[in-house]
Design an enzyme around this catalytic site. Structure first.
Site, short mmCIF file in Angstrom:
data_model
loop_
_atom_site.label_atom_id
_atom_site.label_comp_id
_atom_site.label_asym_id
_atom_site.label_seq_id
_atom_site.Cartn_x
_atom_site.Cartn_y
_atom_site.Cartn_z
N LYS A 1 0.84 -1.21 0.00
CA LYS A 1 0.00 0.00 0.00
C LYS A 1 0.87 1.26 0.00
O LYS A 1 0.64 2.22 -0.75
CB LYS A 1 -0.93 -0.03 1.21
CG LYS A 1 -1.62 1.27 1.51
CD LYS A 1 -2.62 1.63 0.43
CE LYS A 1 -3.02 3.09 0.57
NZ LYS A 1 -4.29 3.39 0.01
N CYS B 1 -3.53 10.97 1.44
CA CYS B 1 -2.82 9.72 1.15
C CYS B 1 -1.42 9.95 0.60
O CYS B 1 -0.42 9.63 1.24
CB CYS B 1 -3.64 8.91 0.16
SG CYS B 1 -5.35 8.80 0.64
N1 SAJ Z 1 -1.86 14.82 -8.88
C1 SAJ Z 1 -1.07 15.58 -9.74
N2 SAJ Z 1 -0.78 15.08 -10.97
C2 SAJ Z 1 -1.25 13.86 -11.39
C3 SAJ Z 1 -2.04 13.09 -10.50
C4 SAJ Z 1 -2.34 13.60 -9.25
O1 SAJ Z 1 -0.64 16.68 -9.41
O2 SAJ Z 1 -0.96 13.49 -12.53
C5 SAJ Z 1 -2.18 15.35 -7.55
C6 SAJ Z 1 -3.67 15.58 -7.33
O3 SAJ Z 1 -4.05 16.83 -7.81
C7 SAJ Z 1 -3.77 15.47 -5.83
C8 SAJ Z 1 -2.74 14.42 -5.48
O4 SAJ Z 1 -1.84 14.36 -6.58
O5 SAJ Z 1 -3.44 16.69 -5.19
C9 SAJ Z 1 -3.28 13.04 -5.19
O6 SAJ Z 1 -4.34 12.72 -6.08
P1 SAJ Z 1 -4.52 11.27 -6.74
O7 SAJ Z 1 -5.73 11.33 -7.58
O8 SAJ Z 1 -3.27 10.85 -7.40
O9 SAJ Z 1 -4.67 10.30 -5.51
P2 SAJ Z 1 -5.59 10.29 -4.17
O10 SAJ Z 1 -4.74 10.81 -3.06
O11 SAJ Z 1 -6.89 10.90 -4.37
O12 SAJ Z 1 -5.78 8.69 -4.01
C10 SAJ Z 1 -4.62 7.88 -3.91
C11 SAJ Z 1 -4.76 6.70 -4.88
N3 SAJ Z 1 -3.49 6.02 -4.98
C12 SAJ Z 1 -2.91 5.76 -6.17
O13 SAJ Z 1 -3.38 6.11 -7.23
C13 SAJ Z 1 -1.63 4.99 -6.15
C14 SAJ Z 1 -5.87 5.77 -4.40
O14 SAJ Z 1 -5.91 4.61 -5.20
C15 SAJ Z 1 -5.61 5.36 -2.93
O15 SAJ Z 1 -6.62 4.52 -2.43
C16 SAJ Z 1 -5.61 6.64 -2.11
O16 SAJ Z 1 -4.51 7.44 -2.56
C17 SAJ Z 1 -5.44 6.28 -0.65
O17 SAJ Z 1 -6.43 6.36 0.10
O18 SAJ Z 1 -4.33 5.88 -0.25
#
Ligand code: SAJ
Length: 416
Positions: free
Chosen positions: A214, A268
């Site tokens: 995880k 996360c």
């Molecule tokens: N972000 C970027 N660029 C990207 C992707 C995301 O700047 O290309 C930023 C987003 O704007 C945000 C942050 O990263 O601020 C996180 O967003 P996210 O959509 O990547 O992830 P979370 O935090 O909403 O959810 C993540 C997910 N993990 C992965 O994709 C590996 C989700 O599957 C997990 O269940 C969740 O964390 C968790 O609860 O751990």
């Protein structure tokens, strides 16, 4: 004979616990949801929800109305307990297990022989074994798997949630689940429970491996976002459009660069990599650097906005979006809040904030008397500098002609 799962108890009715509770309830399992927040408990018992997540309101209200889901403050005896409470980190980037420890303590008195305890909260490697130890210390009359293995009276496992906010109900059912048991039987028993509710595969392993998996998933994403963010700084310096460069690079069959943004938020990805670093600080320089790169991005965006305001002699700045990502109401660790606060502090003039998914400004913005929450129309009317921080639908779909003549800092690249 293997005990059936007739009643389960879910501890923590937040972004993960509430959807999990509702899904099990919708599959015919009686669910008691437990939360320390009185308002949350009251709302859920009225069939209402306290978070914005597609379709969650429908499934919660139908489960509550059918008498399959009810919320309370103290756990009742159950066949399985799912711990889905927050695991924050302290100011010094150390994991804070207080909530997991409190949830564990609250179930100890009602545990019966044959019960299953699952930790869903993301946690440092070794936490699930600690939970088993804490329970054993509280219940000398029962045996636990860290000592008794497969023969233990109570089973303990880790099955991390992996759902993406904004797609929680969909991913809860369809994602594969990693299930780590303190003993092999703990993992098997946990898989039996999840199979009632999910369609994805159950992948069995040890508790420690599941914990590492995880953390690795979220650290992987953080490192990749850091690469995109660093590239955006390089491209800015060279006067190149980073979005075009990434789009072109991603035509390569083995390249998939993520999107730069205002920084990384949420509970996360901005938090979990620290749990890995805490466990092995001397061998995790890449993960630590990625955190530093992503944490520095908000400062860069704020300074871009301030420079644009100075150059255009702006009287008013508008910041669009406070949530950490599009179309949700979650403000936890959101870089947009830090950027808005930075801008407001240095600018001094009015800073208008538009956040369609919240009614109130969060701290520290509440204490800044030049910051005001307004609607999109008011912000576009008044501001000479527009800073796009969250790519919510209303911002993606608005008429771009409204931006003509204004200085625009588009940290998400949606208005290119
Ligand atoms: N972000 C970027 N660029 C990207 C992707 C995301 O700047 O290309 C930023 C987003 O704007 C945000 C942050 O990263 O601020 C996180 O967003 P996210 O959509 O990547 O992830 P979370 O935090 O909403 O959810 C993540 C997910 N993990 C992965 O994709 C590996 C989700 O599957 C997990 O269940 C969740 O964390 C968790 O609860 O751990």
């Amino acid at each position: 004979m293997v005990k059936e799962f007739k009643k389960i108890c879910v501890l923590g009715l937040g972004y993960v616990g509430l959807p999990t509770a509702a899904i099990f309830a919708s599959r015919g399992v009686t669910v008691q949801g437990v939360d320390t927040n009185a308002k949350t408990v009251e709302l859920i018992n009225q069939g209402k929800v306290h978070i914005i997540e597609p379709d969650l309101d429908i499934i919660v209200s139908s489960s509550v109305n059918a008498g399959m889901l009810k919320a309370g403050h103290t756990p009742e005896p159950a066949d399985a307990f799912i711990i889905a409470v927050p695991t924050p980190f302290t100011g010094a980037n150390k994991p804070d297990l207080t909530y997991v420890q409190a949830a564990t303590a609250s179930i100890a008195p009602v545990l019966e022989k044959g019960a299953l305890v699952i930790v869903e909260s993301t946690c440092p490697v070794g936490t699930t074994e600690k939970v088993s130890g804490w329970l054993a210390a509280a219940r000398k009359d029962l045996t636990f798997p860290h000592l008794a293995g497969d023969k233990a009276d109570v089973q303990v496992a880790h099955s991390p949630e992996r759902v993406l906010p904004g797609r929680v109900l969909l991913e809860l059912v369809s994602n594969d689940r990693v299930i780590g048991g303190i003993s092999p039987y703990c993992a098997e028993r946990t898989a039996q429970l999840y199979k009632i509710a999910i369609g994805g595969k159950c992948l069995l392993t040890t508790a420690a491996t599941a914990e590492l998996v995880k953390l690795a998933e979220n650290a992987y994403r953080d490192v990749n976002i850091a690469f995109a963010n660093e590239l955006s700084l390089i491209a800015d310096k060279m006067g190149i459009d980073v979005w075009e460069a990434i789009e072109l690079a991603n035509h390569h069959p083995r390249v998939n660069i993520l999107r730069p943004g205002p920084g990384v938020g949420g509970h996360c990805i901005a938090v979990d990599p620290w749990f890995l670093v805490d466990g092995a600080p001397e061998v995790s320089p890449l993960i630590q650097t990625a955190r530093a790169v992503n944490d520095a991005k908000p400062v860069h965006v704020a300074s871009q906005a301030l420079a644009a305001a100075k150059f255009s002699k702006a009287k008013t700045i508008a910041c669009l979006g406070l949530a950490y990502k599009a179309d949700i109401d979650d403000l936890r660790e959101s870089p947009a809040i830090a950027i808005t606060a930075d801008i407001a502090e240095s600018f001094g003039g009015p800073v208008l904030v538009v956040e369609p998914n919240t009614q109130d400004l969060p701290e520290p913005l509440t204490e800044m008397n030049n910051v005001k929450l307004v609607d999109l129309e008011t912000a576009l009317e008044a501001a000479q500098v527009i800073v796009l921080l969250t790519d919510h639908r209303p911002f993606r779909e608005m008429d771009r002609a409204r931006l003509v003549g204004k200085a625009v800092i588009d940290s998400r690249g949606i208005w290119r």
